[in-house]
Design a protein around this motif. Structure first.
Motif, PDB file in Angstrom:
ATOM      1  N   VAL A   1     -46.108 -41.584 -11.841  1.00  0.00           N
ATOM      2  CA  VAL A   1     -45.603 -42.906 -12.186  1.00  0.00           C
ATOM      3  C   VAL A   1     -44.151 -42.667 -12.610  1.00  0.00           C
ATOM      4  O   VAL A   1     -43.887 -41.894 -13.522  1.00  0.00           O
ATOM      5  N   PHE A   2     -43.258 -43.289 -11.886  1.00  0.00           N
ATOM      6  CA  PHE A   2     -41.821 -43.147 -12.144  1.00  0.00           C
ATOM      7  C   PHE A   2     -41.401 -44.484 -12.738  1.00  0.00           C
ATOM      8  O   PHE A   2     -41.496 -45.516 -12.087  1.00  0.00           O
ATOM      9  N   ILE A   3     -41.031 -44.462 -14.008  1.00  0.00           N
ATOM     10  CA  ILE A   3     -40.762 -45.709 -14.721  1.00  0.00           C
ATOM     11  C   ILE A   3     -39.261 -45.863 -14.922  1.00  0.00           C
ATOM     12  O   ILE A   3     -38.619 -45.021 -15.553  1.00  0.00           O
TER      13      ILE A   3
ATOM     14  N   VAL B   1     -44.448 -45.531  -7.633  1.00  0.00           N
ATOM     15  CA  VAL B   1     -45.710 -44.783  -7.652  1.00  0.00           C
ATOM     16  C   VAL B   1     -45.554 -43.408  -7.004  1.00  0.00           C
ATOM     17  O   VAL B   1     -46.498 -42.864  -6.442  1.00  0.00           O
ATOM     18  N   ARG B   2     -44.354 -42.884  -7.097  1.00  0.00           N
ATOM     19  CA  ARG B   2     -43.980 -41.622  -6.446  1.00  0.00           C
ATOM     20  C   ARG B   2     -42.834 -41.040  -7.254  1.00  0.00           C
ATOM     21  O   ARG B   2     -42.369 -41.663  -8.195  1.00  0.00           O
ATOM     22  N   MET B   3     -42.370 -39.862  -6.876  1.00  0.00           N
ATOM     23  CA  MET B   3     -41.196 -39.307  -7.551  1.00  0.00           C
ATOM     24  C   MET B   3     -39.931 -39.960  -6.981  1.00  0.00           C
ATOM     25  O   MET B   3     -39.952 -40.539  -5.899  1.00  0.00           O
ATOM     26  N   GLY B   4     -38.833 -39.837  -7.718  1.00  0.00           N
ATOM     27  CA  GLY B   4     -37.564 -40.404  -7.269  1.00  0.00           C
ATOM     28  C   GLY B   4     -36.794 -39.423  -6.400  1.00  0.00           C
ATOM     29  O   GLY B   4     -37.009 -38.214  -6.461  1.00  0.00           O
ATOM     30  N   ASP B   5     -35.895 -39.948  -5.615  1.00  0.00           N
ATOM     31  CA  ASP B   5     -34.991 -39.132  -4.813  1.00  0.00           C
ATOM     32  C   ASP B   5     -33.587 -39.643  -5.108  1.00  0.00           C
ATOM     33  O   ASP B   5     -33.308 -40.798  -4.807  1.00  0.00           O
ATOM     34  N   PRO B   6     -32.719 -38.928  -5.788  1.00  0.00           N
ATOM     35  CA  PRO B   6     -32.663 -37.471  -5.971  1.00  0.00           C
ATOM     36  C   PRO B   6     -33.169 -36.942  -7.322  1.00  0.00           C
ATOM     37  O   PRO B   6     -32.903 -35.779  -7.650  1.00  0.00           O
ATOM     38  N   GLU B   7     -33.915 -37.741  -8.106  1.00  0.00           N
ATOM     39  CA  GLU B   7     -34.352 -37.243  -9.424  1.00  0.00           C
ATOM     40  C   GLU B   7     -35.267 -36.021  -9.288  1.00  0.00           C
ATOM     41  O   GLU B   7     -35.249 -35.123 -10.135  1.00  0.00           O
ATOM     42  N   THR B   8     -36.098 -36.008  -8.237  1.00  0.00           N
ATOM     43  CA  THR B   8     -37.016 -34.871  -8.032  1.00  0.00           C
ATOM     44  C   THR B   8     -36.243 -33.551  -7.974  1.00  0.00           C
ATOM     45  O   THR B   8     -36.712 -32.526  -8.476  1.00  0.00           O
TER      46      THR B   8
ATOM     47  N   THR C   1     -27.085 -47.589  -3.213  1.00  0.00           N
ATOM     48  CA  THR C   1     -27.539 -46.592  -2.238  1.00  0.00           C
ATOM     49  C   THR C   1     -28.935 -46.141  -2.650  1.00  0.00           C
ATOM     50  O   THR C   1     -29.461 -46.589  -3.670  1.00  0.00           O
ATOM     51  N   GLY C   2     -29.495 -45.198  -1.929  1.00  0.00           N
ATOM     52  CA  GLY C   2     -30.761 -44.597  -2.341  1.00  0.00           C
ATOM     53  C   GLY C   2     -30.598 -43.755  -3.589  1.00  0.00           C
ATOM     54  O   GLY C   2     -31.575 -43.448  -4.271  1.00  0.00           O
ATOM     55  N   GLY C   3     -29.370 -43.370  -3.908  1.00  0.00           N
ATOM     56  CA  GLY C   3     -29.098 -42.512  -5.074  1.00  0.00           C
ATOM     57  C   GLY C   3     -28.058 -41.476  -4.704  1.00  0.00           C
ATOM     58  O   GLY C   3     -28.197 -40.773  -3.712  1.00  0.00           O
TER      59      GLY C   3
ATOM     60  N   LYS D   1     -31.427 -39.342 -15.165  1.00  0.00           N
ATOM     61  CA  LYS D   1     -30.606 -40.529 -14.927  1.00  0.00           C
ATOM     62  C   LYS D   1     -30.135 -40.437 -13.500  1.00  0.00           C
ATOM     63  O   LYS D   1     -29.707 -39.356 -13.056  1.00  0.00           O
ATOM     64  N   ASP D   2     -30.239 -41.527 -12.756  1.00  0.00           N
ATOM     65  CA  ASP D   2     -29.681 -41.478 -11.401  1.00  0.00           C
ATOM     66  C   ASP D   2     -28.495 -42.421 -11.296  1.00  0.00           C
ATOM     67  O   ASP D   2     -28.259 -43.257 -12.168  1.00  0.00           O
ATOM     68  N   TYR D   3     -27.734 -42.242 -10.270  1.00  0.00           N
ATOM     69  CA  TYR D   3     -26.491 -42.986 -10.049  1.00  0.00           C
ATOM     70  C   TYR D   3     -26.623 -43.657  -8.693  1.00  0.00           C
ATOM     71  O   TYR D   3     -26.565 -42.995  -7.665  1.00  0.00           O
ATOM     72  N   LYS D   4     -26.847 -44.990  -8.733  1.00  0.00           N
ATOM     73  CA  LYS D   4     -27.240 -45.680  -7.498  1.00  0.00           C
ATOM     74  C   LYS D   4     -26.056 -46.148  -6.652  1.00  0.00           C
ATOM     75  O   LYS D   4     -26.196 -46.318  -5.446  1.00  0.00           O
ATOM     76  N   ARG D   5     -24.911 -46.394  -7.297  1.00  0.00           N
ATOM     77  CA  ARG D   5     -23.807 -46.992  -6.530  1.00  0.00           C
ATOM     78  C   ARG D   5     -23.058 -45.936  -5.733  1.00  0.00           C
ATOM     79  O   ARG D   5     -22.974 -44.790  -6.136  1.00  0.00           O
TER      80      ARG D   5
END
Ligand code: AMP
Ligand code: GLY
Length: 435
Positions: free
Chosen positions: A274-276, A292-299, A231-233, A217-221
């Motif tokens: 694939v990052f869904i 079509v890539r990994m997430g940042d900061p999920e990676t 934000t980017g995360g 789970k990412d937190y974008k705000r």
């Protein structure tokens, strides 16, 4: 084997960190990298979008595997460039072809793909400049809030969620006619708003076979309690406690399998992630977007938990033999990352601040660097997102406290981080609410 990682963020530091632990790894190069990646390999001053420079470097250094971190080189066709040049054909790339990268590069392409393969997604229509009247008419058939998405890449800023119909109409006009997102908003997807809980799923596919990486789970705000600008995360947690076996099985059956089947049926050349992005609506998964890539900061949290040999896995993926990969082994822990940013981000912020105390934190914390550069042994800020302070523990709350302690200790002028990352997940799910 020599490995080149393209990109310069916390994601790329985490990828380099994991790659550096494989016995299969020879030299590690990162282009352009940051002060963190420089501690694991050699940073190379070249742009991931300059394909010829990347290719020349890869040949000169006998690189056998290139991991493409960000989406832009993929959407611009780096994989096709390598595939169509005989002297480069032996180099393995992790990432999809330009055609397949439209799953991220064009929201309209992704929507048509989902419709064709019966993948659940929000009801939508796509409009161009000439269709402005029908676009406004379609808006009126939806309930607020209104969701407007620029079709093309817009640095994570292309989705607008607007409460008021007059404002939504004005923004729509601005996007289509005023080209407020440039070429990216030549087409706009107008979409029904979904109410639910978000979760991200990561899949590695060779275009036919796939393996599931953990959920996150990412937190974008920018602000506490999910408030303020996008934000980017600002942080991430993996795994996501509410993603139990039943939900994950549903996601795999209703979303992952038909997505991979669609990629195969369309004959898309795809060896990569694939990052869904999903919204869970009344217990049912609905796709918000593909990346079509990994997430940042999920990676950062996914790599922290991954036990399996990542390089072996990527090699099998590039060789289209993912069906032969042993089952993925993940540590049975929760990983959490807190992103430390420069004061003012995601708007104006200052750079070139000396970072203190990065060396003196607990041993089991990994500080992935993003916007940083080194001068001698000193490390300075060089961007909005500066560090991703990453901890793990068998208990989410303990992991959170460890990461918080480290983030409080590390210091630079104007530092800011959210103290509530993961807090919503430590409560009973029934108590989940930000409002
Ligand atoms: P996207 O880039 O499509 O993932 O959108 C960015 C963010 O906007 C998502 O992470 C969601 O928080 C939100 N979002 C996108 N589409 C919708 C929708 N149809 N309903 C509600 N929220 C959405
Ligand atoms: N953290 C969201 C992304 O990488 O797109």
């Amino acid at each position: 084997m020599n490995i080149l990682i393209l990109g310069s963020g916390g994601r790329e530091h985490a990828l380099a960190w994991k790659v550096s632990q494989s016995k299969l790894t020879g030299e590690i190069y990162i282009a352009p990298g940051n002060a963190g990646t420089a501690t694991l390999g050699t940073n190379i001053e070249l742009s991931p979008n300059d394909f010829k420079a990347v290719a020349d470097f890869a040949i000169a250094k006998s690189v056998e595997l290139i991991i493409v971190g960000p989406e832009e080189p993929l959407v611009r066709g780096i994989v096709d460039y390598f595939r169509s040049t005989p002297s480069l054909a032996h180099i393995r790339l992790i990432g999809p072809s330009q055609e397949a990268a439209q799953l991220e590069g064009s929201k309209d392409f992704a929507k048509q793909f989902m419709e064709k393969y019966n993948i659940p997604t929000a009801a939508s229509q796509t409009f161009e400049k000439e269709d402005i009247a029908s676009a406004k008419a379609f808006l009126k058939t939806l309930k607020p809030p209104y969701v407007l998405k620029a079709d093309g890449l817009a640095a994570g800023k292309g989705v607008l969620i607007i409460d008021n119909i007059a404002e939504a109409e004005a923004q729509l006009e601005d996007m289509l006619v005023g080209e407020s997102f440039g070429e990216a908003s030549r087409k706009v997807v107008v979409e029904a708003f979904l109410e639910g809980i978000e979760i991200s799923i990561f899949v590695l596919t060779d275009g036919k076979n796939y393996v599931l990486l953990p959920s996150a789970k990412d937190y974008k705000r920018i602000g506490e309690g999910d408030s303020g600008l996008n934000t980017g995360g600002m942080g991430a947690v993996s795994p996501v406690p509410f993603a139990d076996e039943t939900l994950l099985a549903k996601i795999e059956a209703q979303v992952v399998k038909p997505t991979i089947k669609g990629i195969e049926t369309e004959g898309l050349d795809y060896c990569g992630f694939v990052f869904i992005g999903l919204m869970i609506v009344d217990g049912e998964p609905v796709v918000l977007e593909y990346n079509v890539r990994m997430g940042d900061p999920e990676t950062q949290v996914v790599m922290k938990r991954l036990e399996s040999d990542f390089v072996a896995l990527l090699t099998q993926c590039a060789d289209k033999k993912l069906n032969e990969a042993p089952p993925i082994v993940m540590r049975d822990t929760t990983a959490i990352t807190l992103v430390m940013v420069s004061g003012g981000y995601p708007e104006k912020y200052e750079k070139h601040k000396l970072i203190h105390n990065m060396q003196n934190i607990a041993k089991d914390i990994t500080v992935f660097q993003a916007g940083t550069y080194a001068k001698g042994t000193d490390v300075y800020t060089n961007g909005g997102r500066v560090l991703a302070v990453t901890a793990q523990d068998s208990d989410l709350e303990q992991a959170r406290q460890k990461a918080l302690a480290a983030a409080h200790k590390i210091d630079f002028e104007g530092k800011y981080f959210r103290t509530d990352i993961g807090l919503d997940l430590t409560r009973e799910r029934s108590a989940y609410t930000w409002n």
